[in-house]
Design an enzyme around this catalytic site. Structure first.
Site, PDB file in Angstrom:
ATOM      1  N   GLY A 185      48.382  45.337  98.410  1.00 54.56           N
ATOM      2  CA  GLY A 185      47.185  45.879  97.780  1.00 54.56           C
ATOM      3  C   GLY A 185      46.700  47.103  98.526  1.00 54.56           C
ATOM      4  N   ASP A 186      45.392  47.168  98.822  1.00 56.93           N
ATOM      5  CA  ASP A 186      44.836  48.322  99.530  1.00 56.93           C
ATOM      6  C   ASP A 186      44.354  47.911 100.916  1.00 56.93           C
ATOM      7  OD1 ASP A 186      42.832  46.739  98.653  1.00 56.93           O
ATOM      8  OD2 ASP A 186      41.560  48.342  97.865  1.00 56.93           O
ATOM      9  N   GLU A 187      44.996  46.897 101.494  1.00 51.44           N
ATOM     10  CA  GLU A 187      44.616  46.385 102.812  1.00 51.44           C
ATOM     11  C   GLU A 187      45.591  46.893 103.870  1.00 51.44           C
ATOM     12  OE1 GLU A 187      43.568  42.092 104.074  1.00 51.44           O
ATOM     13  OE2 GLU A 187      44.106  42.035 101.947  1.00 51.44           O
ATOM     14  N   LEU A 208      40.505  49.842 101.468  1.00 57.32           N
ATOM     15  CA  LEU A 208      40.086  51.054 100.752  1.00 57.32           C
ATOM     16  C   LEU A 208      38.912  50.730  99.827  1.00 57.32           C
ATOM     17  CD1 LEU A 208      43.489  52.748  99.845  1.00 57.32           C
ATOM     18  CD2 LEU A 208      42.173  52.836 101.970  1.00 57.32           C
TER      19      LEU A 208
END
Lengths: 334, 204
Positions: free
Chosen positions: A248-250, A207
């Protein structure tokens, strides 16, 4: 040497024999039935007469009229004594096994017991009185019932453990925040895909500006965004694809059976486009975007999973460098 | 303690006073609310702890609760398996009483690690019996005696017999090895009422 005096032949009165061995048949030398234990008296008539009602012995009925001889083969062999197996004409389902004893002065005494006791008890409505005082059959029935109760408990324990195990396994492979698969589940799915002959595409997503959302609107907004991303990924892929959040945002999307680069890019574009729109959270727009690295693994490539992830990561980095909000595609390089 | 005993306590408390009552007791003891598994083994004093919590919440004595549990095991519709296994003891109530001598051995045949206190039925006179439960110091004998009072009373009903049953306490005139908890049973009428139906075949 003196031989001990032979004991006098004891004649057991019929009434006593009936109490001792409710399943007996007395035969005259010519093979006619001259005595029946009370249980057999009832059963040879098809079970209609309760034991308590006195029934006269069928007067000199030939053995073969009431019983089927299964072992030995004929009456002549039976007369010699030994192991015997018979069935009832009135109810051929239930076999009886026992011993034929030649009597002094001719004739035979058959002492019998049911082969399948639980079935006989069920079908013939046998009671305790149908078994002799030293017969342990009723104890056997007790044990059958007690064992059934115990194995029933064991079965239900196993079922509960199995359910708990399946649930634990599911939890161990799921990312609790988004409900997508976690890194461990992805590793398993990726290893399976790499070992298979089919082609597939691996899309690694990261993201953009996620940290700003978290910092300015708080973690609740961040969590909401992650859940929304998961929803978009689910809607834009097929049911058999693997969707994982690596923390996280992965995110990683494994497109099974996808051998066509253009179609894989279409999926990536749809995802990128939808996530470029702001996601509302409590009246505030959360502005994010997504960058992607796409690696295509053609059929019969058998890539190394770690190398594949590294190459996807490199493509993702190239997309970020090229200005975010886009996907960079590469072929697998052995 | 054998899980079967704990499971029996759990079913008794849950079936009679409800699931919420059971969960409250488990919460009091900081135990998981799903309770006990019949085929696992637990800490030895767990049964007493559970019963004592239940007795405290119900404002009753542990012994009166155990007596009710004995009755429950025989007469509750959900526990017909126990009643059936006990009815195998013989056609009449007195046959059943004598079969108690062999009950711990019987139980071990089916569940080898479930060890119950020794039971001994002594004939005191025509229709008068004394049941001795375990020996002095046997941890299970003390709770087992009131449970048996309830269980025997329910079995008398099942056989249609009219009996008087009372716990006698420990008989200190006996040698120490025989000083279990004792129960007096007087059979006033073996055929007072119609016995409940019992057939050897397992109900479908």
């Amino acid at each position: 040497m003196t031989t001990p005096p032979a004991p006098p032949d004891a004649m057991i009165p019929a009434s006593l024999l009936a109490r001792l061995v409710p399943l007996h048949v007395a035969l005259a030398a010519d093979g006619r039935v001259i005595g029946l234990g009370p249980t057999l008296q009832r059963l040879v008539r098809g079970g209609a007469v309760p034991v308590s009602v006195p029934v006269s012995v069928p007067a000199s009925v030939p053995f073969a009229d009431l019983f089927t001889l299964r072992r030995p083969l004929d009456l002549a062999a039976l007369a010699l004594g030994g192991a015997v197996e018979v069935g009832l004409h009135a109810d051929p389902r239930h076999l009886m096994r026992g011993l034929a004893l030649p009597l002094p002065g001719g004739g035979l005494l058959l002492v019998l017991a049911f082969v399948d006791v639980p079935a006989a008890v069920r079908d013939l409505d046998l009671t305790e009185g149908d078994f002799g005082p030293t017969d342990r059959t009723v104890d056997l029935l007790w044990l059958v019932e007690a064992n059934a109760a115990v194995s029933g408990e064991l079965r239900s324990l196993n079922r509960r453990l199995q359910g708990a195990q399946a649930m634990a396994q599911e939890q161990a492979l799921t990312d609790p925040l988004t409900g997508l698969r976690n890194r461990r589940a992805l590793e398993g799915a990726l290893a399976d895909h790499c070992a298979g002959v089919e082609g597939f595409a691996l899309l690694q997503l990261d993201l953009d500006h996620f940290k700003q959302v978290n910092d300015s609107l708080g973690h609740a907004a961040g969590d909401h965004v992650l859940a929304e991303v998961a929803r978009v990924l689910t809607q834009e892929t097929r049911a058999g694809d693997t969707l994982a959040r690596l923390g996280g945002d992965e995110f990683v999307v494994l497109l099974s059976g996808m051998a066509d680069a253009a179609r894989a890019m279409q999926v990536a574009h749809r995802i990128t486009r939808r996530l470029s729109r702001p996601i509302p959270f409590e009246g505030q727009p959360c502005r994010i975007g997504v960058s992607g690295g796409l690696i295509l693994s053609p059929p019969r490539t058998f890539p190394q999973p770690e190398a594949l992830l590294r190459q996807a990561d490199a493509a993702l980095y190239a997309a970020k460098r090229a200005g975010r909000g886009q996907t960079v595609a590469q072929g697998w390089q052995a | 303690m054998h899980g079967l005993i704990l499971r029996a306590i759990q079913c008794f408390l849950r079936d009679i006073w409800g699931a919420a009552f059971w969960q409250a007791i488990m919460a009091d003891l900081r135990l998981p609310s799903q309770g006990f598994e019949a085929m696992l083994t637990y800490a030895p004093d767990l049964g007493t702890a559970v019963l004592d919590r239940a007795a405290a919440r119900l404002n009753r004595s542990r012994d009166s609760l155990l007596e009710d549990m004995g009755t429950y095991l025989v007469s509750h519709p959900r526990r017909d398996g126990v009643r059936r296994l006990l009815r195998f003891g013989g056609p009449g109530f007195v046959d059943f009483l004598h079969s108690l001598d062999h009950l711990p051995g019987r139980v071990r045949l089916a569940v080898p690690d479930l060890v119950l206190p020794a039971l001994h039925v002594a004939v005191l006179g025509p229709d008068r019996f004394r049941l001795t439960v375990g020996v002095a110091g046997d941890a299970l004998a003390t709770p087992m005696a009131p449970l048996l009072v309830g269980l025997i009373r329910a079995m008398a009903d099942d056989h249609g017999a009219l009996v008087m049953i009372e716990a006698e306490g420990h008989d200190t005139t006996q040698p120490l090895s025989c000083q279990g908890a004792a129960i007096r049973i007087d059979v006033l009428d073996g055929h007072h009422a119609l016995a409940r139906d019992f057939r050897l075949a397992t109900p479908a």
